[in-house]
Design an enzyme around this catalytic site. Sequence first.
Site, mmCIF file in Angstrom:
data_model
loop_
_atom_site.group_PDB
_atom_site.id
_atom_site.type_symbol
_atom_site.label_atom_id
_atom_site.label_comp_id
_atom_site.label_asym_id
_atom_site.label_seq_id
_atom_site.Cartn_x
_atom_site.Cartn_y
_atom_site.Cartn_z
ATOM 1 N N THR A 158 41.826 46.807 42.556
ATOM 2 C CA THR A 158 41.763 47.425 41.239
ATOM 3 C C THR A 158 41.859 48.942 41.403
ATOM 4 O O THR A 158 41.018 49.560 42.052
ATOM 5 C CB THR A 158 40.473 47.040 40.505
ATOM 6 O OG1 THR A 158 40.528 45.637 40.199
ATOM 7 C CG2 THR A 158 40.324 47.815 39.210
ATOM 8 N N ARG A 173 38.998 49.418 28.585
ATOM 9 C CA ARG A 173 37.634 49.781 28.961
ATOM 10 C C ARG A 173 37.562 51.042 29.820
ATOM 11 O O ARG A 173 36.480 51.442 30.231
ATOM 12 C CB ARG A 173 36.987 48.606 29.713
ATOM 13 C CG ARG A 173 36.854 47.371 28.852
ATOM 14 C CD ARG A 173 36.546 46.128 29.672
ATOM 15 N NE ARG A 173 35.296 46.215 30.390
ATOM 16 C CZ ARG A 173 34.094 46.061 29.843
ATOM 17 N NH1 ARG A 173 33.990 45.825 28.532
ATOM 18 N NH2 ARG A 173 32.992 46.140 30.570
ATOM 19 N N LYS A 217 46.179 46.164 40.701
ATOM 20 C CA LYS A 217 45.899 45.996 39.277
ATOM 21 C C LYS A 217 45.523 47.337 38.657
ATOM 22 O O LYS A 217 44.712 48.072 39.209
ATOM 23 C CB LYS A 217 44.760 44.991 39.091
ATOM 24 C CG LYS A 217 44.377 44.682 37.655
ATOM 25 C CD LYS A 217 43.337 43.563 37.644
ATOM 26 C CE LYS A 217 42.875 43.230 36.232
ATOM 27 N NZ LYS A 217 42.018 44.305 35.663
ATOM 28 N N TYR A 274 36.694 46.245 44.537
ATOM 29 C CA TYR A 274 36.401 47.610 44.135
ATOM 30 C C TYR A 274 36.105 48.388 45.405
ATOM 31 O O TYR A 274 35.269 47.960 46.220
ATOM 32 C CB TYR A 274 35.195 47.676 43.198
ATOM 33 C CG TYR A 274 35.483 47.252 41.781
ATOM 34 C CD1 TYR A 274 36.581 47.746 41.090
ATOM 35 C CD2 TYR A 274 34.634 46.364 41.116
ATOM 36 C CE1 TYR A 274 36.831 47.366 39.787
ATOM 37 C CE2 TYR A 274 34.877 45.981 39.811
ATOM 38 C CZ TYR A 274 35.983 46.480 39.154
ATOM 39 O OH TYR A 274 36.239 46.104 37.868
ATOM 40 N N ARG A 299 31.358 53.212 27.955
ATOM 41 C CA ARG A 299 31.325 52.150 26.947
ATOM 42 C C ARG A 299 30.004 52.269 26.204
ATOM 43 O O ARG A 299 28.940 51.970 26.741
ATOM 44 C CB ARG A 299 31.489 50.788 27.622
ATOM 45 C CG ARG A 299 32.787 50.710 28.428
ATOM 46 C CD ARG A 299 32.674 49.841 29.656
ATOM 47 N NE ARG A 299 33.779 50.107 30.576
ATOM 48 C CZ ARG A 299 33.897 49.553 31.778
ATOM 49 N NH1 ARG A 299 32.975 48.702 32.204
ATOM 50 N NH2 ARG A 299 34.914 49.850 32.564
ATOM 51 N N TYR A 338 29.188 43.523 26.262
ATOM 52 C CA TYR A 338 29.887 43.951 27.479
ATOM 53 C C TYR A 338 31.312 43.416 27.493
ATOM 54 O O TYR A 338 32.256 44.122 27.859
ATOM 55 C CB TYR A 338 29.124 43.461 28.710
ATOM 56 C CG TYR A 338 29.860 43.694 30.010
ATOM 57 C CD1 TYR A 338 29.891 44.951 30.604
ATOM 58 C CD2 TYR A 338 30.530 42.649 30.646
ATOM 59 C CE1 TYR A 338 30.575 45.170 31.796
ATOM 60 C CE2 TYR A 338 31.216 42.862 31.831
ATOM 61 C CZ TYR A 338 31.228 44.117 32.405
ATOM 62 O OH TYR A 338 31.919 44.327 33.580
ATOM 63 N N GLN A 346 38.962 40.118 44.058
ATOM 64 C CA GLN A 346 39.254 41.463 43.559
ATOM 65 C C GLN A 346 38.314 42.471 44.201
ATOM 66 O O GLN A 346 37.088 42.280 44.205
ATOM 67 C CB GLN A 346 39.123 41.505 42.038
ATOM 68 C CG GLN A 346 39.238 42.878 41.430
ATOM 69 C CD GLN A 346 37.873 43.497 41.170
ATOM 70 O OE1 GLN A 346 36.851 42.834 41.210
ATOM 71 N NE2 GLN A 346 37.852 44.799 40.928
ATOM 72 N N HIS A 403 42.767 47.882 31.956
ATOM 73 C CA HIS A 403 41.393 47.412 32.142
ATOM 74 C C HIS A 403 40.795 46.911 30.825
ATOM 75 O O HIS A 403 39.611 47.104 30.536
ATOM 76 C CB HIS A 403 40.508 48.508 32.731
ATOM 77 C CG HIS A 403 39.480 48.010 33.700
ATOM 78 N ND1 HIS A 403 39.657 48.041 35.065
ATOM 79 C CD2 HIS A 403 38.264 47.451 33.504
ATOM 80 C CE1 HIS A 403 38.589 47.537 35.661
ATOM 81 N NE2 HIS A 403 37.725 47.168 34.726
ATOM 82 N N SER A 426 35.543 38.724 40.917
ATOM 83 C CA SER A 426 35.299 40.163 40.946
ATOM 84 C C SER A 426 34.263 40.535 42.007
ATOM 85 O O SER A 426 33.341 39.761 42.296
ATOM 86 C CB SER A 426 34.793 40.623 39.574
ATOM 87 O OG SER A 426 34.347 41.963 39.615
#
Length: 399
Positions: free
Chosen positions: A163, A286, A259, A137, A172, A32, A135, A283, A114
């Site tokens: 973000t 990613r 970001k 989301y 991924r 990861y 951070q 990122h 996060s």
Amino acid sequence: MKELKPVLKKITEIEDLRRVAERKVPRMFYDYVDSGSWTETTYRNNETDFDRIKLRQRVLVDMDNRSLATNMIGESVNMPVAIAPTGFTGMMWADGEIHAARAAEKFGVPFSLSTMSICSIEDIATHTSKPFWFQLYVMRDQDYVARLIQRAKDANCSALILTADLQVLGQRHKDIKNGLSAPPRPTLTNIMNLMTKPQWCMNMLGTKRHTFGNIVGHAKGVDDLSSLTAWTEEQFDPRLSWDDVARIKDMWGGKLIIKGIMEPEDAIMATRSGADALVVSNHGGRQLDGALSSIAALSDIVQAVHAEDSDIEVWLDSGIRSGQDVLKAISLGAKGTMIGRAFLYGLGAYGEDGVRRALEIIYKECDLSMAFCGHTDINKVTDDILVKGTYENLKIGRF
């Protein structure tokens, strides 16, 4: 600061920490961290483009009284580096976010937590004494987002990081093949891999923090792993736009960092949004595979911000694996940098001591390289330390 353990004295570069982490951390969590989306081209270019930039060695310059101390959004830092927000951090080492936050606080650099952390906002506030950054989301569940922001306020977080580049998830391949989850599902493959990671398993037995602490028990209807998986798959909000930034800024009421900026047009939008800093970031390679490396995008964004006559700070993350990378980013106009994988390798290898060692390595490399380039103050470093022709054409790939 306590004396280094003998084993850590032999750790001299971030690559050493990566190799140890690869041995100690279960495969799905190591993969990861150490992977990008699709072909991983941008992930690799984030590092190799830094390598293409060459430094000018100067001699017979007074190198005494050197300093990397500066400030980021008004906060004093011992070097222009902050720990970036990273998901699953508590799966690299038990209670990983707590250990990383402690290491950052002791070293004198900012720590960012996060939304997708294993330890919660409240966990970090309880185990540290200095304000940290949170951070965000943005999810479809706006009530959950509002409560998340309020929790960050209640924890005395000193900045909110929005973000901007995760409205949809990049693919991924390794995560899909590994069946990434927190905690790991008890499949035969996972069990066999965990049997080869005894220290990781013992550490995890000593904590109750095994899943996403900012979500489970806080988001409506999310009480276990199965409900969490369904919730996260549908919750990232693809409708997030610049129109939402003002609303989020008003809800937060404090310093805001955006970001995920990679183009001058978006940098200009960030300056006009009232944000205090923007982070040039893809990122970590990613999300959009095939995008520019962050260091290749930096100069144009710095120029765009300067043309706006804005006080917004420009930072950079993605690809930093050494103190020389930090120095190169600063020389090209960044006010600060953020590290993700570099500290995660240290965490996976040796816990809090490993994060501390990663910071020490980056500090020493940056300090000595700055001296060799004829400077003693990081705040006075410019692109005159770089060899002409090794950085101007990164964007178009002519060498």
